[in-house]
Motif scaffolding. Structure first.
Motif, PDB file in Angstrom:
ATOM      1  N   SER A 168       0.838  -1.198   0.000  1.00  0.00           N
ATOM      2  CA  SER A 168       0.000   0.000   0.000  1.00  0.00           C
ATOM      3  C   SER A 168       0.872   1.248   0.000  1.00  0.00           C
ATOM      4  O   SER A 168       2.087   1.175   0.257  1.00  0.00           O
ATOM      5  N   HIS A 169       0.274   2.396  -0.302  1.00  0.00           N
ATOM      6  CA  HIS A 169       1.037   3.645  -0.280  1.00  0.00           C
ATOM      7  C   HIS A 169       1.661   3.883   1.088  1.00  0.00           C
ATOM      8  O   HIS A 169       2.809   4.335   1.205  1.00  0.00           O
ATOM      9  N   GLU A 190       2.585   1.663   3.306  1.00  0.00           N
ATOM     10  CA  GLU A 190       3.695   0.746   3.532  1.00  0.00           C
ATOM     11  C   GLU A 190       4.919   1.162   2.710  1.00  0.00           C
ATOM     12  O   GLU A 190       6.058   1.077   3.181  1.00  0.00           O
ATOM     13  N   THR A 212       5.042   8.880  -4.494  1.00  0.00           N
ATOM     14  CA  THR A 212       3.969   8.201  -3.758  1.00  0.00           C
ATOM     15  C   THR A 212       3.000   9.212  -3.155  1.00  0.00           C
ATOM     16  O   THR A 212       1.768   9.032  -3.195  1.00  0.00           O
ATOM     17  N   THR A 245      -0.981   9.867  -4.022  1.00  0.00           N
ATOM     18  CA  THR A 245      -2.039   9.987  -3.012  1.00  0.00           C
ATOM     19  C   THR A 245      -2.878  11.231  -3.277  1.00  0.00           C
ATOM     20  O   THR A 245      -4.117  11.212  -3.165  1.00  0.00           O
TER      21      THR A 245
END
Length: 480
Positions: A277-278, A280, A351, A355
């Motif tokens: 995931s973003h 992580e 990243t 988002t």
């Protein structure tokens, strides 16, 4: 009587009596009674020292000139091998210094000698832009392959130092001549084969200089090959890393850099699966960046650079200062840390932007994006400040001379860090434009063709991956 052009005592008697015995054509009575043979005075013209240069020159011109010696023709293979040894064994890079130790024991085995000839010609072709050496290099490479294969079938040679080194040199040949790691299986075939050989060797060989040196070289080559080719880290490499730990200094900055790069490679491998995931991705990237940052702060005092401010503006520096390092290898290791931090923070920035794109709101992440960009720009400027010492400034300390064969290689190994800095830095820093100018200067003044190629990539803004550029430049073939 005449002695050394001066009259004898008897002749002095003649002079006192004002006799001209030299004109009588016979000796005077006084001289005869003295029992001496007086020859009289010599002609002054015979005693005078005259300049015979012109007459001697004219006589010499009358003879047909002949060369004293003929030109010495050194075979291409010998010239190439000398160039290879001067770079990889004794000179700029001592990456394969064990070659001399292995050869000094009982001479080189046939398969190792053939591998040396192949990679020597390939290196010579690159280093001196000698196109004529490329064809014989490939021929030597093809002749070395069956010899190495035969050595792999001989029990006494299978796990020997010479066989492992021969395979590593064939891998080096591939890195010099083949710049497409993704599309070519051969780009990693030899280093993978070397890793298999390492599993067959006696663990006690790590207690010897040659054995440890070869194993560390194998670990580094395999690690960088995986990163450049975007390939996963094989379990055998992880095991080799564990086995090497007790035999190397834990506080050695270069070993610590390699260990962190291994973590980076594993992280990239996980990213390829697309399962993180973003949150992580950000967590793991920031943690690894923090480890690189900690390493940079903990470098030994002898590694610390000194900043030098310029009194006058110069196009050879990005901002009006440059950094001086104890030697090239220290600067190179520091640049590796900076490149890793740039790549990690670029991932962090992208990243966060992803988002933002998903949510449609910039404000919550603007500060995080700005902080990542700030770190990237800082690292990029430090990379740019590390170059002038070795490239552009004649007054810089520890700079190789213009006639030094290593100067061109110093410049060449700056291509990748310069590219990474220009690729990721913010437009307002001016890093991209400055790096392009430096590349153009290297291409024009030092004949580094790849500098012009990389400059064109930056000008086109085609988004070529830094690791693809690294492979194009020859990977670890030309770095220390």
């Amino acid at each position: 009587m005449v002695y050394n052009g001066k009259p004898s005592k008897a002749c002095a008697h003649c002079r006192r009596r004002k006799l001209r015995c030299d004109l009588r054509k016979q000796a005077c009575g006084q001289c005869l009674r003295a029992g001496l043979a007086c020859t009289g005075y010599r002609d002054p013209g015979q005693l005078r020292i005259q300049d015979e240069s012109e007459s001697t020159k004219q006589r010499a011109l009358g003879f047909k000139s002949r060369p004293i010696t003929s030109a010495i023709q050194v075979p291409l293979e010998e010239t190439a091998r000398a160039a290879f040894f001067s770079h990889y064994v004794h000179g700029f890079s001592t990456t394969y210094d064990v070659l001399e130790l292995i050869g000094g024991q009982s001479g080189l085995d046939k398969h190792l000698a053939a591998s040396v000839d192949a990679v020597s010609l390939a290196f010579f072709s690159f280093q001196y832009d000698a196109v004529s050496a490329l064809k014989p290099a490939r021929e030597k490479y093809l002749s070395a392959l069956p010899l190495v294969k035969a050595a792999l079938g001989a029990p006494e040679l299978l796990a020997s130092n010479s066989t492992l080194l021969a395979v590593l040199l064939l891998d080096l040949f591939e890195k010099i001549t083949n710049r497409s790691p993704i599309s070519s299986e051969s780009w990693m075939s030899h280093v993978r084969g070397a890793l298999v050989l390492a599993r067959l060797r006696d663990p006690a060989q790590l207690n010897t200089y040659i054995g440890l040196r070869l194993s560390v070289r194998l670990f580094t080559n395999m690690l960088i090959s995986c990163v450049a080719a975007n390939a996963p880290i094989p379990p055998a490499l992880t095991k080799l890393h564990i086995e090497l730990q007790p035999h190397v200094r834990g506080d050695d900055p270069k070993w610590r850099v390699s260990s962190l790069v291994m973590k980076y490679a594993n992280f990239r491998g996980t990213l390829q699966g697309g399962l993180l995931s973003h949150a992580e991705v950000l967590k793991r990237a920031k943690k690894l960046d923090g480890e690189f940052s900690s390493l940079a702060r903990d470098l030994p005092p002898c590694w610390i650079s000194q900043r030098v401010a310029l009194q006058k503006p110069s196009s050879t520096v990005l901002e009006q200062y440059y950094d001086v390092y104890p030697d090239y290898f220290t600067a190179q290791a520091c640049n590796v840390i900076r490149m890793m931090r740039i790549l990690l923070n670029d991932l962090i920035r992208q990243t966060y932007l992803s988002t933002v794109a998903a949510s449609g709101y910039l404000e919550p992440q603007a500060l995080n994006v700005g902080f990542a960009s700030h770190l990237i720009d800082s690292m990029a400027k430090e990379i740019c400040a590390a170059g002038p010492q070795f490239v552009d400034l004649p007054e810089a300390r520890n700079r190789p001379s213009n006639s030094s064969p290593s100067r061109r290689m110093h410049c060449y190994t700056l291509l990748l860090p310069y590219y990474v800095a220009a690729f990721s830095a913010s437009p307002e820093t001016g890093v991209r434009e400055w790096v392009v100018q430096r590349f153009r200067s290297m291409a024009t003044n030092l004949g580094i063709k790849n500098a012009a190629i990389v400059a064109e990539m930056l000008e086109r803004r085609d988004g070529t991956s830094p690791w693809s550029v690294y492979a194009t430049l020859g990977s670890y073939a030309f770095a220390a």
